[in-house]
Design a protein around this motif. Structure first.
Motif, mmCIF file in Angstrom:
data_model
loop_
_atom_site.group_PDB
_atom_site.id
_atom_site.type_symbol
_atom_site.label_atom_id
_atom_site.label_comp_id
_atom_site.label_asym_id
_atom_site.label_seq_id
_atom_site.Cartn_x
_atom_site.Cartn_y
_atom_site.Cartn_z
ATOM 1 N N GLY A 268 12.052 -12.285 15.093
ATOM 2 C CA GLY A 268 12.376 -10.790 15.597
ATOM 3 C C GLY A 268 11.909 -9.925 14.483
ATOM 4 O O GLY A 268 11.469 -8.732 14.545
ATOM 5 N N ALA A 269 12.605 -10.301 13.200
ATOM 6 C CA ALA A 269 12.435 -9.506 12.037
ATOM 7 C C ALA A 269 10.693 -9.495 11.603
ATOM 8 O O ALA A 269 10.231 -8.534 11.244
ATOM 9 N N LEU A 270 10.166 -10.698 11.701
ATOM 10 C CA LEU A 270 8.733 -10.621 11.497
ATOM 11 C C LEU A 270 8.073 -9.899 12.440
ATOM 12 O O LEU A 270 7.105 -9.129 12.014
ATOM 13 N N ILE A 274 5.628 -6.419 11.322
ATOM 14 C CA ILE A 274 4.355 -6.435 11.721
ATOM 15 C C ILE A 274 4.149 -5.175 12.520
ATOM 16 O O ILE A 274 3.091 -4.738 12.333
ATOM 17 N N GLY A 275 5.065 -4.850 13.474
ATOM 18 C CA GLY A 275 4.715 -3.741 14.461
ATOM 19 C C GLY A 275 4.881 -2.488 13.516
ATOM 20 O O GLY A 275 4.084 -1.580 13.908
ATOM 21 N N VAL A 276 5.742 -2.274 12.661
ATOM 22 C CA VAL A 276 5.739 -0.881 11.912
ATOM 23 C C VAL A 276 4.804 -0.815 10.747
ATOM 24 O O VAL A 276 4.689 0.407 10.425
ATOM 25 N N GLY A 283 -3.548 1.627 7.888
ATOM 26 C CA GLY A 283 -4.988 1.106 7.218
ATOM 27 C C GLY A 283 -4.889 -0.244 6.610
ATOM 28 O O GLY A 283 -5.684 -0.954 6.464
ATOM 29 N N LEU A 284 -3.443 -0.610 6.231
ATOM 30 C CA LEU A 284 -3.408 -1.790 5.330
ATOM 31 C C LEU A 284 -3.649 -3.016 6.192
ATOM 32 O O LEU A 284 -4.422 -4.122 5.520
ATOM 33 N N ALA A 285 -3.212 -3.094 7.446
ATOM 34 C CA ALA A 285 -3.261 -4.256 8.241
ATOM 35 C C ALA A 285 -4.752 -4.680 8.608
ATOM 36 O O ALA A 285 -5.379 -5.557 8.399
ATOM 37 N N GLY A 286 -5.558 -3.458 8.785
ATOM 38 C CA GLY A 286 -6.982 -3.563 8.946
ATOM 39 C C GLY A 286 -7.792 -4.124 8.016
ATOM 40 O O GLY A 286 -8.591 -4.646 8.089
ATOM 41 N N THR A 287 -7.506 -3.502 6.777
ATOM 42 C CA THR A 287 -8.181 -3.945 5.668
ATOM 43 C C THR A 287 -7.781 -5.392 5.350
ATOM 44 O O THR A 287 -8.951 -6.149 5.034
ATOM 45 N N VAL A 288 -6.724 -6.005 5.528
ATOM 46 C CA VAL A 288 -6.189 -7.319 5.251
ATOM 47 C C VAL A 288 -7.140 -8.171 6.200
ATOM 48 O O VAL A 288 -7.827 -9.158 5.913
ATOM 49 N N ILE A 289 -7.104 -7.665 7.459
ATOM 50 C CA ILE A 289 -7.848 -8.502 8.560
ATOM 51 C C ILE A 289 -9.246 -8.563 8.045
ATOM 52 O O ILE A 289 -9.869 -9.608 8.529
#
Length: 439
Positions: A268-270, A274-276, A283-289
């Protein structure tokens, strides 16, 4: 059996606090003093942590001769791994001396021998520990120092400026590069030499931060979980594939061993984290992906550079496949960056050297897993799984950059191997004290 128990009791009484104090100082110097601050002319070998531990080698030698310090029982594996690595380095040094090396390469080979001497006391002193409480204190210190390093990295990420470039020590030089960017994000370094070293240190510290967080003895939400949050967040903020791979390996190693009642809150914490993340760090998640998608779709500059290195490395390897050209002599200024410690070891130390590097991580993994099976206490079992996670992380990320060329990661690798060996020794002694056979 009585003789063995008597030896354990006597060794614990005679061990003293010298090794713990020396290792504690070494951890602080290794993590909190920027590894870019070095003695002029020695490069990455001349860090303050290395200078201190070389002096500790003299202390260890004198103490050993006076029988004030001896290796703990059942801790032979890390010392044998260190001996194997030393043999690989010395064989490569002889190979470098026998070929027509340049002056720069000869100096680099000499510095490599100094670095080897600095790693020896780390393993020797670590494997002299006999009390689990001492090991636990050192791991707590490692996590706290890593959390400080991670906090500085978070500030650098947010304010887009280096916070350690101003630091200086009389007689030492600070040759740290400016922060670089990936996409719209600045990649922090904190006290590490570069972002990959920072990411790896965070991955090494995370398993023990989690173990300490779940330990029922420790009280207070901030005390338990703030280091975990800082370490994990700063790892992600390095904007690197190495950090994501390292974090994934840590959780894949730890989750199967956790009680069922712990898994649901963790997942749940993970999920919440990831959701927030797109809201807190847009933009960080998109850059890493994008980093991973680029790797599988033709590659980015970093991936293509590693691929090109792999293609040309065979020329140098074929010259001396067994012993290599000389540890530390494949200089980027003369040749090229490898960004892969396995390839670098293959060139510098040959097949023997690659095997020696792998053995270091395998020993850490083995000692952690074997010790975990022998302890009865849950918190102590999870410490062993932490060492296993570190071994797996290092086995994988060593293929993503030249890990042993960076003092913070290299020093931590040998430290963890030594502490893992001490942990296994304590576990086997604990078995004997419980009246169980130690195999």
């Amino acid at each position: 059996m009585l003789r063995r128990l008597g030896a354990i009791y006597t060794s614990r009484r005679s061990a003293g606090q010298g090794p713990v104090t020396i290792l504690a100082i070494y951890i602080v110097l290794l993590l909190l003093i920027p590894s870019r601050i070095v003695l002029p002319g020695l490069g990455a070998t001349g860090t303050l942590a290395n200078v201190f531990i070389l002096a500790a080698l003299v202390w260890y030698g004198v103490s050993w001769l006076m029988r004030r310090i001896t290796p703990a029982l059942f801790t032979r594996a890390p010392r044998l791994a260190m001996f194997f690595f030393a043999v690989a380095v010395l064989l490569s040094y002889i190979a470098a001396a026998r070929r027509d090396s340049s002056a720069l390469e000869s100096s680099a080979a000499d510095r490599a021998l100094i670095q080897l001497l600095a790693w020896f006391p780390v393993v020797l002193i670590s494997t002299s520990l006999r009390d689990y409480a001492d090991l636990d204190r050192l791991l707590r210190l490692f996590v706290r120092c890593a959390a400080v390093v991670g906090f500085v990295a978070i500030l650098e990420f947010l304010f887009k400026t280096s916070l350690t470039a101003w630091m200086s020590i009389p007689g030492f030089s600070n040759s740290g590069p400016e922060l670089i960017s990936r996409g719209s994000f600045v990649r922090p370094t904190s006290t590490a030499a570069n972002t990959l070293e920072l990411a790896t240190i965070m991955a090494i510290a995370l398993p023990f931060a989690l173990q300490q967080g779940f330990n029922p003895v420790r009280r207070g939400v901030l005390r338990q979980w703030l280091p975990v949050v800082i370490i994990a967040l700063s790892a992600v903020m390095t904007v690197s594939r190495t950090s994501i791979i390292g974090l994934a390996i840590v959780f894949l190693t730890l989750l199967p061993t956790w009680p069922a009642k712990r898994l649901l809150p963790t997942m749940g914490a993970l999920t919440v984290g990831i959701g927030v993340s797109p809201v807190v760090l847009p933009g960080l998640a998109g850059t890493v992906i994008g980093l991973f998608s680029a790797m599988f779709n033709g590659g980015d500059n970093s991936t293509n550079s590693r691929t090109a290195t792999s293609a040309v490395i065979s020329t140098y390897f074929n010259e001396r496949p067994l012993t290599g050209r000389g540890y530390g002599t494949f200089l980027p200024l003369m040749y090229r960056y490898t960004d892969n410690e396995y390839l670098l070891a293959l060139v510098e130390m040959g097949i023997v050297g690659v095997a020696a590097v792998v053995v270091i991580y395998i020993v850490c993994l083995h000692c952690g897993g074997a010790g975990r099976r022998r302890f009865a206490d849950l918190a102590r079992k999870e410490t062993g799984q932490g060492f296993a996670a570190v071994g797996l992380v290092m086995l994988v990320v060593t293929a993503t950059f030249d890990t042993l060329s960076f003092p913070m990661v290299a020093g931590s690798s040998f430290l963890m191997m030594g502490l893992a060996g001490a942990y296994l020794g304590m576990a086997r002694q604990d078995q004997l004290l419980r009246g169980e056979p130690s195999l």
